[in-house]
Each structure stands twice: as structure tokens, then as C-alpha cells.
Design a protein around this motif. Sequence first.
Motif, mmCIF file in Angstrom:
data_model
loop_
_atom_site.group_PDB
_atom_site.id
_atom_site.type_symbol
_atom_site.label_atom_id
_atom_site.label_comp_id
_atom_site.label_asym_id
_atom_site.label_seq_id
_atom_site.Cartn_x
_atom_site.Cartn_y
_atom_site.Cartn_z
ATOM 1 N N ALA A 96 0.866 -1.178 0.000
ATOM 2 C CA ALA A 96 0.000 0.000 0.000
ATOM 3 C C ALA A 96 0.903 1.228 0.000
ATOM 4 O O ALA A 96 2.013 1.193 0.528
ATOM 5 C CB ALA A 96 -0.896 -0.005 1.227
ATOM 6 N N SER A 97 0.422 2.305 -0.595
ATOM 7 C CA SER A 97 1.265 3.491 -0.736
ATOM 8 C C SER A 97 0.437 4.757 -0.656
ATOM 9 O O SER A 97 -0.718 4.782 -1.066
ATOM 10 C CB SER A 97 1.964 3.428 -2.104
ATOM 11 O OG SER A 97 2.640 4.623 -2.389
ATOM 12 N N THR A 98 1.074 5.813 -0.111
ATOM 13 C CA THR A 98 0.472 7.133 -0.279
ATOM 14 C C THR A 98 0.592 7.455 -1.769
ATOM 15 O O THR A 98 1.297 6.769 -2.508
ATOM 16 C CB THR A 98 1.198 8.182 0.592
ATOM 17 O OG1 THR A 98 2.589 8.163 0.288
ATOM 18 C CG2 THR A 98 0.994 7.907 2.069
ATOM 19 N N ARG A 99 -0.082 8.487 -2.239
ATOM 20 C CA ARG A 99 -0.173 8.694 -3.685
ATOM 21 C C ARG A 99 0.246 10.095 -4.123
ATOM 22 O O ARG A 99 -0.412 10.716 -4.933
ATOM 23 C CB ARG A 99 -1.579 8.362 -4.147
ATOM 24 C CG ARG A 99 -1.929 6.900 -3.849
ATOM 25 C CD ARG A 99 -3.324 6.514 -4.255
ATOM 26 N NE ARG A 99 -3.666 6.817 -5.608
ATOM 27 C CZ ARG A 99 -3.539 5.991 -6.643
ATOM 28 N NH1 ARG A 99 -3.032 4.793 -6.450
ATOM 29 N NH2 ARG A 99 -3.905 6.342 -7.843
ATOM 30 N N LYS A 100 1.378 10.566 -3.603
ATOM 31 C CA LYS A 100 1.886 11.867 -4.040
ATOM 32 C C LYS A 100 2.682 11.685 -5.323
ATOM 33 O O LYS A 100 3.216 10.617 -5.589
ATOM 34 C CB LYS A 100 2.824 12.471 -2.987
ATOM 35 C CG LYS A 100 2.183 12.853 -1.696
ATOM 36 C CD LYS A 100 3.137 13.625 -0.811
ATOM 37 C CE LYS A 100 4.316 12.784 -0.403
ATOM 38 N NZ LYS A 100 5.202 13.419 0.565
ATOM 39 N N SER A 101 2.799 12.775 -6.065
ATOM 40 C CA SER A 101 3.708 12.809 -7.204
ATOM 41 C C SER A 101 4.811 13.805 -6.873
ATOM 42 O O SER A 101 4.542 14.900 -6.391
ATOM 43 C CB SER A 101 2.969 13.251 -8.471
ATOM 44 O OG SER A 101 3.895 13.362 -9.535
ATOM 45 N N CYS A 102 6.043 13.408 -7.115
ATOM 46 C CA CYS A 102 7.185 14.261 -6.780
ATOM 47 C C CYS A 102 8.018 14.591 -8.017
ATOM 48 O O CYS A 102 9.194 14.911 -7.907
ATOM 49 C CB CYS A 102 8.046 13.586 -5.724
ATOM 50 S SG CYS A 102 7.190 13.402 -4.152
#
Length: 152
Positions: A96-102
Motif C-alpha cells: 500500500a502506498s500514499t499517492r503523491k507525485s514528486c
Amino acid sequence: MRTHMKGLAVVCFLIVLFAVAGCGSHEEPKPVVGENLRSAMVGKKWVVEELFARRMNEEVTMEFMSDGTVKAFGGCNELTGTYTLLEDGLTFGPMASTRKSCGPALDEQEYSFKTFLARVERVELDGNDLLLLSREFPGPIRLTTGGGGLFW
């Protein structure tokens, strides 16, 4: 005749002694597997040094917990999931992962990291480094606990 027998016995004894002394001096170190590998892995913050022989753009970390869960930071997002360790076999469950874009570079690095984790089959301890291996990829994920110096 007795002197000759004693001399022969001494020579035989010395041959056996030197043969036994030489045994084991060229043995390969035994791989760390099972519970010893688990105790070396668990409870430490591992830093990913290399992914497919490529250096990381941003710090990527993993921490193996004693309850079979794993926490990771992919350079942008927090990841969590499960792992199974049997002897030297290692597999990861869905992460599972947070879903930010960097940005494109970090997003690609993190995608590669997560993709590789899903295909890990084996783990080895190489000195102080942990190697996560798959037959599908050309090189391992190389992790280290860092902290090699007195003041860092």
C-alpha cells in the motif's frame, strides 16, 4: 625393528596431524539463512544504496518488522505491506502506498522500486549489506544500515 616402527608411527602421526590441520582452512563461509537472517534484517532501518546497479536520486528506506510487516519510503511516498522469509527465500505481499507525485525522476525511481519488490525471490547478507534478488532483473537491490562512522 621397534625403532623403525616407532619412527614410522611418528611419521604417520605427523602426516595425519598436518592433514587434519589443513582441513577447514579453505572452507567457504556458510550463508546466513533462516532465523539468523531474520535477526540480521529485523528492526533496522535499511537504506537502499543501489537499484539495478543504479544509485538512488533520493533516500529510499525499508524497515522489516518482527510481525512480518515492512515499512518503506520510496523517495516520495510511504509504503507498507507484508513480507515472508523462508530460509533465504523472500517475497513481498502487495504494498500500500500514499499517492503523491514528486516529479518524473522520483516517480520513476519509486515505480521501479515497487515493481522490483513484487518480483523479489531471494535475500542474501553480503557483509553488512542486504541484497534483494530476482532472476528477472540484472542486479540486486543493495541495502545498507549506513552508520559507518563515529560521528555520523
